[in-house]
Design a protein around this motif. Sequence first.
Motif, short mmCIF file in Angstrom:
data_model
loop_
_atom_site.label_atom_id
_atom_site.label_comp_id
_atom_site.label_asym_id
_atom_site.label_seq_id
_atom_site.Cartn_x
_atom_site.Cartn_y
_atom_site.Cartn_z
N ILE A 267 0.65 -0.94 -0.15
CA ILE A 267 -0.02 0.27 -0.12
C ILE A 267 0.99 0.93 0.05
N PRO A 268 1.70 1.30 0.36
CA PRO A 268 2.71 2.80 0.97
C PRO A 268 3.64 2.81 -0.62
N THR A 269 3.96 2.04 -1.26
CA THR A 269 4.28 1.42 -2.57
C THR A 269 3.36 2.17 -3.36
N LEU A 270 2.61 1.21 -3.37
CA LEU A 270 1.34 1.72 -4.46
C LEU A 270 0.94 3.31 -4.42
N ARG A 272 2.55 6.00 -2.99
CA ARG A 272 4.15 7.00 -4.47
C ARG A 272 4.18 6.36 -5.51
N LYS A 273 3.33 5.81 -6.28
CA LYS A 273 3.27 5.04 -7.20
C LYS A 273 2.52 5.94 -7.98
N ILE A 274 1.33 6.28 -7.22
CA ILE A 274 0.42 7.24 -8.36
C ILE A 274 0.55 8.63 -7.76
N GLY A 275 1.01 8.71 -6.96
CA GLY A 275 0.99 9.66 -5.71
C GLY A 275 -0.25 10.04 -5.75
N ALA A 276 -0.39 9.74 -4.58
CA ALA A 276 -1.71 9.68 -3.80
C ALA A 276 -1.45 10.53 -3.19
N ASP A 277 -2.71 12.25 -2.95
CA ASP A 277 -2.10 13.25 -1.63
C ASP A 277 -3.22 12.34 -0.53
N VAL A 278 -4.21 11.20 -0.31
CA VAL A 278 -4.17 11.18 0.99
C VAL A 278 -5.07 9.45 0.49
N VAL A 279 -4.44 8.64 1.80
CA VAL A 279 -4.91 7.59 2.18
C VAL A 279 -5.76 7.51 3.41
N VAL A 280 -6.99 6.91 2.41
CA VAL A 280 -7.84 6.60 3.54
C VAL A 280 -7.90 5.17 3.65
N MET A 281 -7.54 4.77 4.81
CA MET A 281 -7.46 3.23 5.73
C MET A 281 -8.34 3.27 7.08
#
Length: 325
Positions: A267-270, A272-281
């Motif tokens: 999940i952290p790798t993805l 960074r790969k997509i340039g996520a601005d926020v992760v909802v978890m």
Amino acid sequence: MKRFRNILFVVDPEKGCRSAFERAVLLAENNQAEFVVVDVIPRVSAGFRLRGGGTTAEELQAAATEQRLHRLESLIKPYEPRLGIQLKILTGTPYLEIIREVLRSNHDLVIRPPEDAGWFGRLFGSDDMNLLRQCPCPVWAVKCKGSGSFRRILAAVDVDESSLRPEEMRHAMNLRILEIAGSLALSEFADLHVVHVWDAIGEMLLRGTVVSTPDAEVSAYVDQVRERHANYLTVLLQEVTGILGADALDYLKPKTHLVRGEARRKIPTLARKIGADVVVMGTVGRGGIPGLLMGNTAEAILQQVDCSVLATKPPGFVTSVALDG
């Protein structure tokens, strides 16, 4: 869809972070939500007194409260024409008083810039991590740096150890994650990504010399596991369509990522790969382990991501923080 109705923003006037405050204001506007801004100050010891008399603890506490209130008034002044903003000064331990304010006023979202500039890598034991562990409503830890708008939102479903909670709770948690992420993506006009990490438990043992299972059977087993997870993700999106609405999901066209491996790594790798601005978890309570109210996987992910995080609890979560302490 207006997901949040009563937003609490926690500010430290000495540190600033105006970009996070502007984002909170925009979210409150888009959701037509109640918006409360709080600052938490230390409690002055009841026995405090200057040598020879003079200022008492009560007077010093009142002066500190008035000073912080003036700073909050300066912060909100440019935004007052846009929406009504309530101000409160709380006294005591920050994470405890924030949670008590949530309980008193039924806030459905807490927004707070990180306490530590080092972000999540140094948060364990801090007010930030205690808030993430104990707060009964979603907590949005917003990075101070970054552009004004979010472009990509990553919803991570089923990131904790499923054996630690009933299947119904896992499913309800995933629906809540998607509901929040979808609503936020609509509000921000952002791309929505959904990640579900899976793995075929025991594959290496089956391929080893001890068990010696034919490769065709092992491959068939792996394919079956992947298909089961893919079907679950499809069902999950279908159910959240009923919550957000078909038009909303058709507009969002969420991009799904069915990733094999360990969630704490993938999940952290993805992100960074997509340039996520926020992760909802999601975070999950673990019974029988005092003080540990988040799964190991969730905390491992929080240590690695370098974007904002919106963390929510499963339905029915009850904080251990008492309203009156």
